[in-house]
Design an enzyme around this catalytic site. Structure first.
Site, PDB file in Angstrom:
ATOM      1  N   PRO A  89       6.206  -7.051   3.091  1.00 38.42           N
ATOM      2  CA  PRO A  89       6.287  -8.457   2.722  1.00 38.42           C
ATOM      3  C   PRO A  89       4.935  -9.157   2.731  1.00 38.42           C
ATOM      4  CG  PRO A  89       7.769  -7.919   4.554  1.00 38.42           C
ATOM      5  CD  PRO A  89       6.871  -6.774   4.364  1.00 38.42           C
ATOM      6  N   GLU A  90       4.522  -9.617   1.572  1.00 35.76           N
ATOM      7  CA  GLU A  90       3.394 -10.533   1.476  1.00 35.76           C
ATOM      8  C   GLU A  90       3.980 -11.896   1.100  1.00 35.76           C
ATOM      9  OE1 GLU A  90       0.102  -8.943  -0.823  1.00 35.76           O
ATOM     10  OE2 GLU A  90       0.782  -6.909  -0.460  1.00 35.76           O
ATOM     11  N   LYS A 116       2.232 -15.517   5.340  1.00 33.34           N
ATOM     12  CA  LYS A 116       3.285 -14.512   5.466  1.00 33.34           C
ATOM     13  C   LYS A 116       4.225 -14.812   6.624  1.00 33.34           C
ATOM     14  CE  LYS A 116      -0.184 -11.086   4.182  1.00 33.34           C
ATOM     15  NZ  LYS A 116      -0.887  -9.870   4.630  1.00 33.34           N
ATOM     16  N   HIS A 169      16.761  -5.574  15.776  1.00 30.64           N
ATOM     17  CA  HIS A 169      16.173  -5.930  17.068  1.00 30.64           C
ATOM     18  C   HIS A 169      16.625  -7.292  17.572  1.00 30.64           C
ATOM     19  CE1 HIS A 169      13.921  -2.392  16.325  1.00 30.64           C
ATOM     20  NE2 HIS A 169      13.162  -2.919  15.412  1.00 30.64           N
ATOM     21  N   ARG A 223       9.538  -0.112  11.584  1.00 29.85           N
ATOM     22  CA  ARG A 223       8.210   0.226  12.088  1.00 29.85           C
ATOM     23  C   ARG A 223       7.793  -0.642  13.257  1.00 29.85           C
ATOM     24  NH1 ARG A 223       5.432   2.259   7.491  1.00 29.85           N
ATOM     25  NH2 ARG A 223       3.450   2.174   8.544  1.00 29.85           N
ATOM     26  N   ARG A 244      -8.220  -0.211   3.402  1.00 35.95           N
ATOM     27  CA  ARG A 244      -6.977  -0.200   2.643  1.00 35.95           C
ATOM     28  C   ARG A 244      -7.182   0.574   1.344  1.00 35.95           C
ATOM     29  NH1 ARG A 244      -5.655  -1.682   6.659  1.00 35.95           N
ATOM     30  NH2 ARG A 244      -4.690  -3.603   7.362  1.00 35.95           N
TER      31      ARG A 244
END
Length: 331
Positions: free
Chosen positions: A2-3, A90, A151, A172, A321
């Site tokens: 997600p950006e 974000k 979670h 993750r 990156r």
DNA sequence: CTGGTCTCCTGATCGC
DNA sequence: TGCGATCAGGAGACCA
């Protein structure tokens, strides 16, 4: 991953589910996902070694606690009525009022927020009743409340035709939740972020870049410089603006900085319109995939042909990156 | 202060 | 079929 466009899409799909409704109950299923007030962690990452300390068992037996871990319920907005769902860069902020009748504050219920950072694979999903009961969801890609990667979970005041459960899912676990006790604290937290990338203009971007000797891509990824751009949209914006990713930020000049700002706004606005990019995990709050991935010009296309000049797109690591660009169109 | 590197984490993928 | 290695990357911690 997600950006800004994905987070904005989640915001837009989540707000109609949440706003105006009371959160009846909230459960935290993994302690280290929440940063509570007073937590020494300044930022959003989990404390080093915290997982190991909380779960001394080996990896093979390290599982999610069977029962919710103890936490001040109001930190997760239990008892609050959601008044707004905000976004900066974000980050999402679910704003809640109340709970009503807080001792010492008879009149106005105070506002607080839960800030959600989705990290790489985080998602907030509003669940249909069947899925919320732990039954396997029919719709492809829909979340399952029984997943070990759920979670946190919120039960909402019943409302006709609206999902009654929201879950925070993050395989993750690069994402996290942060309890923010007041709106002033939210302002303080977000003041450390740069301007929102959807509204960046040339002069402001140039002001942020002119003092930096980093590659321009590294500056774009820095949330204190510009809030909302990640690896995908950095590459796409640089391609649109014809700027090579390794060019030093300070050498861009005001005119090309303005071109870059316009490219950032343009690509993000189009991506929001397409409800984001789904590469693997990303879904909006209703479990739907985005569609902008089919319009990526450079991201993930190293070695393929440039859509503009037909040349071979180059791939290399810039700012830690994977970065793809057209050596001919970006110089 | 700055910029570069390490680290956290799981799942998909690949070569053997 | 299985299994180790590799990669993906947001962002704070850490270090030169």
């Amino acid at each position: 991953m997600p950006e800004l466009p994905e987070v904005e899409t989640i915001r837009r799909t989540l707000a109609p589910v949440l706003v105006g409704r009371r959160i009846l109950a909230a459960a935290l299923l993994r302690r280290d996902v929440l940063i509570a007030p007073g937590d020494p962690r300044g930022g959003f990452s989990r404390q080093r070694g915290a997982t190991r300390r909380d779960h001394p068992a080996s990896d093979a037996t390290r599982v999610r606690p069977a029962r919710p871990v103890p936490v001040a319920p109001v930190d997760l907005l239990e008892g609050c009525t959601v008044t707004d769902v905000l976004r900066r860069g974000k980050q999402l902020a679910i704003v809640g009022a109340g709970p009503a009748g807080t001792p010492g504050r008879a009149r106005e219920p105070s506002s607080r927020a839960l800030v959600v950072q989705l990290g790489m694979t985080g998602a907030l999903e509003a669940l249909a009743p069947g899925a919320a009961n732990g039954e396997h969801a029919r719709r492809a890609g829909a979340a399952d409340a029984a997943s070990p990667h759920v979670h946190a979970r919120w039960e909402l005041e019943p409302a006709r035709g609206r999902p009654g459960t929201m879950v925070f899912i993050d395989p993750r676990r690069f994402g996290c939740l942060r309890a923010v006790p007041t709106l002033a604290d939210l302002d303080a937290l977000w003041s450390s972020l740069g301007p929102d990338a959807l509204e960046i203009d040339g002069p402001r971007l140039w002001e942020a870049l002119r003092g930096s000797r980093r590659p321009v891509k590294a500056a774009l990824l820095d949330q204190a410089v510009l809030a909302g751009v990640g690896n995908i949209y950095a590459d796409e914006a640089l391609f649109r603006a014809g700027v090579p990713p390794r060019k030093l930020a300070a050498r861009l000049g005001p005119r090309r900085a303005a071109d870059l700002a316009a490219a950032v706004r343009g690509v993000l606005a189009e991506a929001v319109e397409a409800r984001g990019s789904t590469l693997r995990d990303y879904r909006d709050a209703a479990g739907r995939a985005g569609e902008f991935q089919s319009r990526h010009a450079v991201y993930g296309r190293g070695g393929e042909a440039c859509t503009r000049c037909g040349g071979v797109l180059r791939s290399a690591v810039v700012a830690q990156r994977t970065t793809v660009w057209c050596p001919r169109c970006q110089r």
